[in-house]
Design an enzyme around this catalytic site. Structure first.
Site, PDB file in Angstrom:
ATOM      1  N   ASP A 129       0.827  -1.202   0.000  1.00  0.00           N
ATOM      2  CA  ASP A 129       0.000   0.000   0.000  1.00  0.00           C
ATOM      3  C   ASP A 129       0.866   1.259   0.000  1.00  0.00           C
ATOM      4  O   ASP A 129       2.096   1.187  -0.008  1.00  0.00           O
ATOM      5  CB  ASP A 129      -0.932  -0.045   1.216  1.00  0.00           C
ATOM      6  N   HIS A 130       0.220   2.400   0.078  1.00  0.00           N
ATOM      7  CA  HIS A 130       0.816   3.739  -0.015  1.00  0.00           C
ATOM      8  C   HIS A 130       2.297   3.813   0.353  1.00  0.00           C
ATOM      9  O   HIS A 130       2.680   3.582   1.486  1.00  0.00           O
ATOM     10  CB  HIS A 130       0.051   4.713   0.886  1.00  0.00           C
ATOM     11  N   GLU A 202      -4.386   7.784   7.385  1.00  0.00           N
ATOM     12  CA  GLU A 202      -4.237   6.328   7.416  1.00  0.00           C
ATOM     13  C   GLU A 202      -2.771   5.972   7.540  1.00  0.00           C
ATOM     14  O   GLU A 202      -1.924   6.481   6.816  1.00  0.00           O
ATOM     15  CB  GLU A 202      -4.820   5.682   6.151  1.00  0.00           C
ATOM     16  N   HIS A 246      -9.804   8.802   3.592  1.00  0.00           N
ATOM     17  CA  HIS A 246      -9.517   7.642   4.425  1.00  0.00           C
ATOM     18  C   HIS A 246     -10.275   7.753   5.744  1.00  0.00           C
ATOM     19  O   HIS A 246     -10.528   8.847   6.242  1.00  0.00           O
ATOM     20  CB  HIS A 246      -8.014   7.553   4.737  1.00  0.00           C
ATOM     21  N   HIS A 285      -9.549   4.629  -3.538  1.00  0.00           N
ATOM     22  CA  HIS A 285      -9.082   4.650  -2.158  1.00  0.00           C
ATOM     23  C   HIS A 285     -10.129   5.332  -1.278  1.00  0.00           C
ATOM     24  O   HIS A 285     -10.995   6.047  -1.774  1.00  0.00           O
ATOM     25  CB  HIS A 285      -7.758   5.408  -2.042  1.00  0.00           C
ATOM     26  N   ASN A 307      -9.576  -0.210  -2.019  1.00  0.00           N
ATOM     27  CA  ASN A 307      -8.925  -0.503  -0.746  1.00  0.00           C
ATOM     28  C   ASN A 307      -9.947  -0.593   0.383  1.00  0.00           C
ATOM     29  O   ASN A 307     -10.867   0.220   0.464  1.00  0.00           O
ATOM     30  CB  ASN A 307      -7.902   0.585  -0.405  1.00  0.00           C
TER      31      ASN A 307
END
Length: 411
Positions: A129-130, A202, A246, A285, A307
């Site tokens: 992820d990110h 997040e 998020h 997202h 996600n």
């Protein structure tokens, strides 16, 4: 490098004679296990063309990974398992302070999934992820692991990786992505990148005070990404912001505008002079709190992945919370409960009991996402016959220097 031990390519089980065919024949020849390369392209193209998205669940432990794979088997869905920088650190163990702990933990998670996915009979996409600019050393270390794995076994350890350089100027964002993509393309690794900012917070990345205008990506920005990456490979997707945030919010509290994604597709189609209605692979997202209608609109406009993290975190905890509430009087000491002062409580406080309750609750919540994203019943689980999956079902690719020496020696 992170991968210091010889691992062998996943040997995914073939269909057994007594198994039924997958519900969606378009991906029936994709074998269960970790999906990479051409099979990954086929899976994601099928999702885009058929009209569903694959849920990508953030995982932090083998228990969470197993819950996701069990859910995919239960609901007949392809699935993505992804790990963040912080998730990798947790998987490695919070007591490990080595600077490579995040990468080592991510690699360990990937190996767990590679070994266990065939038992669940479903295709699994392994992603990270990110990765912001400050986390690029983590990204470099994982690519080192992929390269070692690829040399030995002909495919990468991970299916895909995500670069999130959305906080940087667009030109720099695309330039850095292209640089890494050239390295990844040699191993047939899919790149997910982000342009425009996902709000909220997040895993230590806080965009709660972001300029609202940056929460909405323009068609021109998306096209610039396409131009910069398509010359390298077609294995990439774009997380274009359309008001995503998020965290968890009630439906209506976030101004999502998924119809904007259709404008990105239309603009790209016009520039490419193509008949393909949705030429770009898009990603969503910050889906927590989104309505089913918003999700459906996003999927119809080419979103092939969403996600999921906040909602499944709650579900995992909620399983433990409900168990503790129900068995509270049996969890106050090793000995003594309402059935007798000398009665043992081991069968209640054994971690395998309450962790399983967490898994069961998360499995049900994963099913909700699979239904919303319409990936449910797109791939009937091909569970292998008992005892047919090798305990260490990983095999090296044919050839290579070792094989050459053995050939000369007649071994």
């Amino acid at each position: 490098t992170i991968l210091t031990q010889s691992f062998q390519q996943n040997s995914r089980p073939t269909n057994q004679p007594n198994q039924t065919k997958p519900i969606m024949s378009g991906i029936s020849d994709i074998a269960p296990g970790v999906v990479t390369g051409a099979d990954l392209v086929k899976l994601l193209t099928h999702a885009k063309d058929t009209g569903y998205a694959i849920p990508a669940f953030n995982c932090t432990s083998s228990s969470v990974c197993n819950a996701v794979m069990e859910a995919a088997r239960k609901y007949n869905s392809p699935v993505m398992i992804q790990v963040s920088n912080g998730g990798g650190a947790f998987y490695a163990g919070k007591g490990v302070k080595d600077p490579n702990n995040c990468a080592a933990g991510a690699v360990a998670l990937a190996m767990h999934v590679r070994l266990m996915a065939p038992y669940y009979g479903i295709p699994v996409v392994l992603n990270t992820d990110h990765c912001a600019k400050k986390l690029l050393p983590w990204f470099d270390a994982m690519l080192d692991a992929n390269e070692e794995f690829f040399k030995q076994y002909g495919e990468p350890l991970f299916s895909m990786h995500m670069l999130d350089l959305s906080e940087e100027p667009d030109e720099e964002n695309i330039e850095i992505c292209a640089k890494y993509f050239e390295r990844m393309a040699k191993m047939n690794i899919w790149l997910e990148m982000e342009i425009g900012v996902t709000g909220g917070e997040e895993d230590g990345v806080n965009n709660e005070d972001t300029d609202p205008d940056k929460l909405y990506t323009s068609p021109e920005q998306v096209w610039n990404v396409y131009q910069g990456l398509s010359k390298i490979s077609n294995m990439f997707s774009i997380a274009a912001a359309f008001g995503n945030v998020h965290g968890v919010y009630k439906p209506g509290n976030v101004s999502l505008q998924p119809e904007r994604l259709g404008k990105h597709q239309a603009y790209a189609k016009e520039q490419l002079k193509t008949d393909v209605e949705k030429p770009i692979f898009l990603v969503m997202h910050g889906g927590s709190g989104s309505s089913d209608e918003e999700i459906k609109t996003a999927v119809n406009n080419g979103v092939i992945k969403m996600n999921v993290d906040t909602d499944t975190q709650w579900a995992y905890w909620d399983g433990v919370r409900a168990f503790e509430k129900d068995k509270h009087d049996f969890l106050q000491g090793q000995i003594g409960n309402p059935t007798g002062d000398d009665k043992p409580n081991k069968k209640f406080y054994d971690p395998r009991v309450w962790i399983r309750k967490a898994e069961e609750a998360m499995i049900e919540r994963c099913g909700v996402s699979m239904a919303s994203l319409m990936s449910k019943d797109k791939y009937e689980a091909q569970v292998p016959a008992a005892g047919t999956v090798p305990i260490y079902g990983l095999k090296p690719k044919a050839g290579g220097p070792i094989a050459a020496v053995k050939g000369v020696l007649g071994l």
